[in-house]
Design a protein around this motif. Structure first.
Motif, mmCIF file in Angstrom:
data_model
loop_
_atom_site.group_PDB
_atom_site.id
_atom_site.type_symbol
_atom_site.label_atom_id
_atom_site.label_comp_id
_atom_site.label_asym_id
_atom_site.label_seq_id
_atom_site.Cartn_x
_atom_site.Cartn_y
_atom_site.Cartn_z
ATOM 1 N N GLN A 55 0.849 -1.197 0.000
ATOM 2 C CA GLN A 55 0.000 0.000 0.000
ATOM 3 C C GLN A 55 0.879 1.240 0.000
ATOM 4 O O GLN A 55 1.897 1.308 0.669
ATOM 5 C CB GLN A 55 -0.892 0.035 1.248
ATOM 6 C CG GLN A 55 -1.915 -1.045 1.312
ATOM 7 C CD GLN A 55 -3.055 -0.896 0.318
ATOM 8 O OE1 GLN A 55 -3.003 -0.138 -0.640
ATOM 9 N NE2 GLN A 55 -4.086 -1.677 0.526
ATOM 10 N N GLY A 56 0.482 2.227 -0.776
ATOM 11 C CA GLY A 56 1.213 3.478 -0.839
ATOM 12 C C GLY A 56 2.462 3.424 -1.693
ATOM 13 O O GLY A 56 3.138 4.427 -1.869
ATOM 14 N N GLU A 57 2.798 2.262 -2.219
ATOM 15 C CA GLU A 57 3.987 2.113 -3.056
ATOM 16 C C GLU A 57 3.647 1.546 -4.418
ATOM 17 O O GLU A 57 3.839 2.179 -5.432
ATOM 18 C CB GLU A 57 5.015 1.221 -2.358
ATOM 19 C CG GLU A 57 5.637 1.870 -1.146
ATOM 20 C CD GLU A 57 6.733 1.015 -0.567
ATOM 21 O OE1 GLU A 57 7.436 0.330 -1.323
ATOM 22 O OE2 GLU A 57 6.882 1.029 0.660
ATOM 23 N N GLY A 58 3.171 0.301 -4.451
ATOM 24 C CA GLY A 58 2.861 -0.311 -5.732
ATOM 25 C C GLY A 58 3.064 -1.806 -5.716
ATOM 26 O O GLY A 58 2.941 -2.459 -4.687
ATOM 27 N N VAL A 59 3.428 -2.334 -6.877
ATOM 28 C CA VAL A 59 3.608 -3.768 -7.070
ATOM 29 C C VAL A 59 5.025 -3.991 -7.594
ATOM 30 O O VAL A 59 5.463 -3.294 -8.511
ATOM 31 C CB VAL A 59 2.560 -4.316 -8.077
ATOM 32 C CG1 VAL A 59 2.762 -5.787 -8.329
ATOM 33 C CG2 VAL A 59 1.139 -4.025 -7.585
ATOM 34 N N GLN A 60 5.735 -4.948 -6.980
ATOM 35 C CA GLN A 60 7.107 -5.236 -7.392
ATOM 36 C C GLN A 60 7.294 -6.747 -7.535
ATOM 37 O O GLN A 60 6.629 -7.520 -6.855
ATOM 38 C CB GLN A 60 8.134 -4.736 -6.362
ATOM 39 C CG GLN A 60 8.142 -3.261 -6.123
ATOM 40 C CD GLN A 60 7.205 -2.838 -5.003
ATOM 41 O OE1 GLN A 60 6.860 -3.613 -4.151
ATOM 42 N NE2 GLN A 60 6.796 -1.585 -5.025
ATOM 43 N N ILE A 61 8.229 -7.122 -8.404
ATOM 44 C CA ILE A 61 8.660 -8.509 -8.500
ATOM 45 C C ILE A 61 10.075 -8.577 -7.941
ATOM 46 O O ILE A 61 10.956 -7.831 -8.369
ATOM 47 C CB ILE A 61 8.645 -9.018 -9.957
ATOM 48 C CG1 ILE A 61 7.222 -9.032 -10.488
ATOM 49 C CG2 ILE A 61 9.266 -10.416 -10.041
ATOM 50 C CD1 ILE A 61 7.108 -9.453 -11.941
ATOM 51 N N TYR A 62 10.269 -9.461 -6.959
ATOM 52 C CA TYR A 62 11.570 -9.652 -6.330
ATOM 53 C C TYR A 62 12.074 -11.060 -6.592
ATOM 54 O O TYR A 62 11.290 -12.000 -6.682
ATOM 55 C CB TYR A 62 11.483 -9.465 -4.810
ATOM 56 C CG TYR A 62 11.465 -8.035 -4.373
ATOM 57 C CD1 TYR A 62 12.647 -7.357 -4.101
ATOM 58 C CD2 TYR A 62 10.263 -7.349 -4.224
ATOM 59 C CE1 TYR A 62 12.621 -6.025 -3.694
ATOM 60 C CE2 TYR A 62 10.231 -6.026 -3.820
ATOM 61 C CZ TYR A 62 11.420 -5.370 -3.560
ATOM 62 O OH TYR A 62 11.399 -4.064 -3.156
ATOM 63 N N SER A 63 13.383 -11.193 -6.675
ATOM 64 C CA SER A 63 14.017 -12.502 -6.727
ATOM 65 C C SER A 63 14.121 -13.002 -5.293
ATOM 66 O O SER A 63 14.654 -12.309 -4.429
ATOM 67 C CB SER A 63 15.412 -12.396 -7.341
ATOM 68 O OG SER A 63 16.112 -13.599 -7.125
ATOM 69 N N ALA A 64 13.593 -14.192 -5.042
ATOM 70 C CA ALA A 64 13.674 -14.768 -3.695
ATOM 71 C C ALA A 64 15.084 -15.246 -3.380
ATOM 72 O O ALA A 64 15.447 -15.407 -2.221
ATOM 73 C CB ALA A 64 12.691 -15.922 -3.566
ATOM 74 N N THR A 65 15.892 -15.423 -4.402
ATOM 75 C CA THR A 65 17.257 -15.898 -4.216
ATOM 76 C C THR A 65 18.171 -14.828 -3.646
ATOM 77 O O THR A 65 18.879 -15.052 -2.674
ATOM 78 C CB THR A 65 17.844 -16.399 -5.552
ATOM 79 O OG1 THR A 65 16.938 -17.323 -6.124
ATOM 80 C CG2 THR A 65 19.185 -17.066 -5.348
ATOM 81 N N ASP A 66 18.151 -13.631 -4.254
ATOM 82 C CA ASP A 66 19.065 -12.575 -3.809
ATOM 83 C C ASP A 66 18.360 -11.282 -3.370
ATOM 84 O O ASP A 66 19.007 -10.271 -3.155
ATOM 85 C CB ASP A 66 20.092 -12.264 -4.893
ATOM 86 C CG ASP A 66 19.448 -11.853 -6.204
ATOM 87 O OD1 ASP A 66 18.226 -11.636 -6.233
ATOM 88 O OD2 ASP A 66 20.172 -11.757 -7.209
ATOM 89 N N SER A 67 17.035 -11.316 -3.244
ATOM 90 C CA SER A 67 16.224 -10.178 -2.776
ATOM 91 C C SER A 67 16.330 -8.938 -3.660
ATOM 92 O O SER A 67 16.118 -7.825 -3.196
ATOM 93 C CB SER A 67 16.584 -9.806 -1.339
ATOM 94 O OG SER A 67 16.376 -10.902 -0.495
#
Length: 190
Positions: A55-67
């Protein structure tokens, strides 16, 4: 014979008040894995990625391996999400990830009337690293207030929308064709 105990004046041990509602989730994480793939391909690099809705930022895709943040779609603070965003990974014939879809239900924001609060869904295309902004964004009002989204529930990649009143809506990927599966108020299917 068992002894009995009676409480004349119960004492409250703990007081709890929720600071957020389901329409104001602070943040949520969804996996991007073969569950949301359009084909039954083997595990791909998407299996170590997560979709974060904040909330207040958006939507992101992160790598679970290296963050590492791999992609990000920023929204103004006035936009409030009704539930976590969902990702539908499409695969090409050779098993690579192709153009995929991101769905999010909005509780409020610029251009969303109080009447439509919680019932608006945005869908856009993620073309991987070359994506810029909300490509091919589609906006649709899908019935009443939305509780959850679940993409790819059929072989054709339909979106299942679960409403707060228990109703279900099945929508095509382009959100054009919709079918209300249940109507809990009347108990009749439409």
């Amino acid at each position: 014979m068992a002894d009995k105990a009676y409480i004349d004046e119960p004492e409250e041990l703990v007081e709890f008040t929720a600071s957020t509602s389901s329409s104001q989730l602070p943040a949520a994480v969804s996996s991007i894995d073969p569950l949301y793939c359009s084909t039954s391909s083997s595990l791909t690099s998407a299996s170590n990625q997560v979709l974060v809705t904040a909330q207040g930022e958006g939507v992101q895709i992160y790598s679970a391996t290296d963050s590492k943040c791999l992609r990000s779609w920023t929204f103004p603070p006035s936009v409030r999400f009704a539930c976590p965003a969902k990702y539908y990974a499409k695969h090409t014939d050779d098993g690579a990830i192709g153009d995929s879809l991101v769905y999010v239900a909005l509780d409020s924001g610029d251009g969303i009337s109080s009447k439509d609060s919680g019932a608006v869904v945005w869908r856009w295309t993620d073309r991987g690293i070359v994506s810029v902004g909300l490509e091919d964004k589609i906006e649709a009002k899908l019935g009443g207030s939305i509780f959850a989204l679940e993409p790819g529930v059929t072989a054709d990649g339909h979106l299942l929308v679960v409403h707060k009143d228990g109703a279900l809506t099945l929508a095509t990927q382009d959100l054009e064709k919709r079918h209300q599966l249940t109507c809990p108020v009347s108990g009749k299917s439409e």
